[in-house]
Design a protein around this motif. Structure first.
Motif, mmCIF file in Angstrom:
data_model
loop_
_atom_site.group_PDB
_atom_site.id
_atom_site.type_symbol
_atom_site.label_atom_id
_atom_site.label_comp_id
_atom_site.label_asym_id
_atom_site.label_seq_id
_atom_site.Cartn_x
_atom_site.Cartn_y
_atom_site.Cartn_z
ATOM 1 N N ARG A 278 1.663 5.723 -14.321
ATOM 2 C CA ARG A 278 2.039 5.513 -15.424
ATOM 3 C C ARG A 278 4.177 5.445 -14.724
ATOM 4 N NH1 ARG A 278 -0.863 8.968 -18.366
ATOM 5 N NH2 ARG A 278 0.862 10.590 -17.898
ATOM 6 N N SER A 279 3.975 6.118 -14.056
ATOM 7 C CA SER A 279 5.623 6.126 -13.234
ATOM 8 C C SER A 279 5.361 5.014 -12.207
ATOM 9 C CB SER A 279 5.537 7.639 -12.439
ATOM 10 O OG SER A 279 5.551 8.672 -13.330
ATOM 11 N N LEU A 280 5.007 4.842 -11.395
ATOM 12 C CA LEU A 280 4.870 3.922 -10.887
ATOM 13 C C LEU A 280 5.058 2.498 -11.317
ATOM 14 C CD1 LEU A 280 4.618 2.792 -7.926
ATOM 15 C CD2 LEU A 280 2.494 2.430 -7.501
ATOM 16 N N GLU A 281 4.180 1.710 -12.083
ATOM 17 C CA GLU A 281 4.240 1.629 -13.282
ATOM 18 C C GLU A 281 5.829 0.846 -13.747
ATOM 19 O OE1 GLU A 281 2.702 -1.344 -17.321
ATOM 20 O OE2 GLU A 281 1.422 0.588 -16.355
ATOM 21 N N LYS A 282 6.459 2.138 -14.330
ATOM 22 C CA LYS A 282 8.338 2.482 -14.733
ATOM 23 C C LYS A 282 8.388 1.790 -13.672
ATOM 24 C CE LYS A 282 7.485 5.496 -18.020
ATOM 25 N NZ LYS A 282 7.942 6.896 -18.547
ATOM 26 N N ILE A 283 8.390 2.075 -12.711
ATOM 27 C CA ILE A 283 9.834 2.048 -11.306
ATOM 28 C C ILE A 283 9.179 0.024 -10.835
ATOM 29 C CG2 ILE A 283 9.952 2.037 -8.309
ATOM 30 C CD1 ILE A 283 8.428 4.786 -8.914
ATOM 31 N N VAL A 290 11.522 -2.741 -4.628
ATOM 32 C CA VAL A 290 10.626 -2.101 -4.402
ATOM 33 C C VAL A 290 9.427 -2.472 -3.875
ATOM 34 C CG1 VAL A 290 9.354 -0.194 -5.216
ATOM 35 C CG2 VAL A 290 11.254 -0.293 -6.461
ATOM 36 N N THR A 291 9.061 -1.895 -2.942
ATOM 37 C CA THR A 291 7.589 -2.333 -1.956
ATOM 38 C C THR A 291 7.142 -0.658 -2.190
ATOM 39 O OG1 THR A 291 8.382 -1.025 -0.319
ATOM 40 C CG2 THR A 291 8.554 -3.231 -0.629
ATOM 41 N N VAL A 292 5.910 -1.167 -2.189
ATOM 42 C CA VAL A 292 4.456 0.179 -2.196
ATOM 43 C C VAL A 292 3.980 0.057 -1.287
ATOM 44 C CG1 VAL A 292 2.878 1.218 -3.022
ATOM 45 C CG2 VAL A 292 4.689 0.160 -4.935
ATOM 46 N N THR A 293 3.448 0.462 -0.289
ATOM 47 C CA THR A 293 2.845 0.698 1.070
ATOM 48 C C THR A 293 1.083 1.724 1.053
ATOM 49 O OG1 THR A 293 4.631 -0.504 2.404
ATOM 50 C CG2 THR A 293 2.744 0.768 3.398
ATOM 51 N N ARG A 294 0.205 1.221 0.983
ATOM 52 C CA ARG A 294 -0.767 2.344 0.764
ATOM 53 C C ARG A 294 -1.521 2.496 2.236
ATOM 54 N NH1 ARG A 294 -1.470 4.612 -4.279
ATOM 55 N NH2 ARG A 294 -0.714 3.167 -5.532
ATOM 56 N N LEU A 295 -1.300 3.777 3.048
ATOM 57 C CA LEU A 295 -1.338 3.448 4.318
ATOM 58 C C LEU A 295 -2.789 3.117 4.463
ATOM 59 C CD1 LEU A 295 0.297 6.444 6.283
ATOM 60 C CD2 LEU A 295 0.638 3.938 5.872
ATOM 61 N N THR A 296 -3.440 2.283 5.443
ATOM 62 C CA THR A 296 -5.168 2.183 5.749
ATOM 63 C C THR A 296 -5.581 3.710 6.397
ATOM 64 O OG1 THR A 296 -4.988 1.529 7.811
ATOM 65 C CG2 THR A 296 -4.845 0.379 5.825
#
Length: 339
Positions: A278-283, A290-296
């Motif tokens: 929910r917080s990420l969606e608000k951001i 904003v960029t979002v990186t999820r490490l492999t």
């Protein structure tokens, strides 16, 4: 901030001089935490307050971040008996209680939310060993609980330890957390929370870490817009009472406090489920920068390879206590994961 501490100390001395215990004045109990209205620690505090007030004649006055100073101030006030309750992360109590730094050994806790919640429910290290360690410092540990997975924000996306080179990353005043970011290749920079936003905005800092709800609540994405999910740990906090105050309570009031702690814990654990999403969606709705990186898995492995040196440092800092705690911690995790 120093003025607040001096006032707290002076008030404690005045109470002692009159021969009055904290419990004798505790019709209104004072409770301070480190976050803003509606944040996780505040959710817990308000549930605790509601239970106490619905089941007794006592009142609970809750103080949020900044109202009584920084984290060090509210801990000092609690130890002096000015505050009856405090919620503070081991990130700030690490120097006071070195073994509490165990939560900053990277990749010790899993990222799966349900596994983490079950661990905190059932862990012998959390529920039996930690209360004894806190008691040594005049603190009655009521509850430890997770608030959210840690996320790094920086001036550019992070994919490898090399990306941390020459980056000044804000850390809490915690020796082991500094060791973690040193191992990751960054320059750890301890700084009180109240100075973080401005330091990121002016380039004094290149990045910081926090759970995603706090990044949203504190507006950190506005000045540090590149979010990286490294999977290296969870933000954990601890609710404590001044031990002299707690020991002076009647048996009924002790049970009241314990019951309120359990009720607040259950309520808060329900609250945090899905909170990160929910917080990420608000951001993302608030900013298109904003960029979002999820490490492999491969990228995470490069960071995991550096974790053993942090664990070794933890054992150096904590001696036999730390060794026993870490052994139990790992056994508790194994038991939960096997289930």
């Amino acid at each position: 901030m120093k003025t607040l501490s001096k006032i707290a100390s002076a008030t404690a001395l005045a109470l002692a001089a009159t021969g009055m215990s904290a419990a004798a004045l505790a019709d209104t109990w004072r409770y301070a935490h480190e976050e803003y209205q509606g944040d996780v620690q505040d959710v817990y505090a308000q549930a605790f307050k509601k239970y106490i007030e619905n089941n007794s004649d006592h009142n609970v006055q809750v103080y949020r971040f900044g109202e009584l100073g920084e984290s060090n101030d509210i801990m000092e006030q609690t130890q002096n008996g000015i505050l009856q309750f405090v919620d503070q992360s081991p990130g700030f109590t690490g120097a006071l209680i070195p073994s509490a730094q165990i939560f900053f050994i990277p990749y010790l806790l899993p990222t799966d939310e349900q596994t983490v919640l079950k661990f905190f429910d059932e862990s012998k290290a959390i529920n039996e060993m930690f209360p004894k360690l806190y008691a040594e410092h005049g603190l009655e540990l009521l509850k430890m609980f997770p608030e959210g997975e840690m996320v790094v924000t920086a001036d550019e996306p992070i994919h490898s330890p090399a990306d941390f080179n020459n980056k000044k990353i804000r850390v809490m005043t915690n020796p082991l957390l500094s060791e973690t970011y040193r191992a990751f290749g960054a320059t750890p920079t301890p700084l009180p929370w109240g100075e973080v936003y401005g330091a990121l905005q002016t380039g004094i800092l290149d990045g910081q870490e926090n759970p995603i709800f706090w990044i949203e609540s504190g507006g950190l994405y506005e000045v540090s817009p590149n979010l990286t999910f490294t999977g290296h740990g969870w933000f954990t906090t601890a609710v404590m009472a001044n031990q002299d105050f707690y020991n002076d309570l009647s048996d009924n009031d002790k049970q009241l406090v314990q019951d309120a702690s359990e009720a607040a814990y259950s309520h808060t654990m329900e609250h945090i489920q899905g909170l990160a999403e929910r917080s990420l969606e608000k951001i993302q709705q608030a900013s298109d920068e904003v960029t979002v990186t999820r490490l492999t898995d491969k990228e995470i492995e490069a960071f995991k390879e550096r974790a053993p040196q942090v664990e070794e440092k933890f054992l150096e800092m904590t001696g036999d206590n730390g060794k026993k705690l870490l052994k139990q911690f790992k056994q508790d995790l194994k038991n939960v994961e096997q289930q």
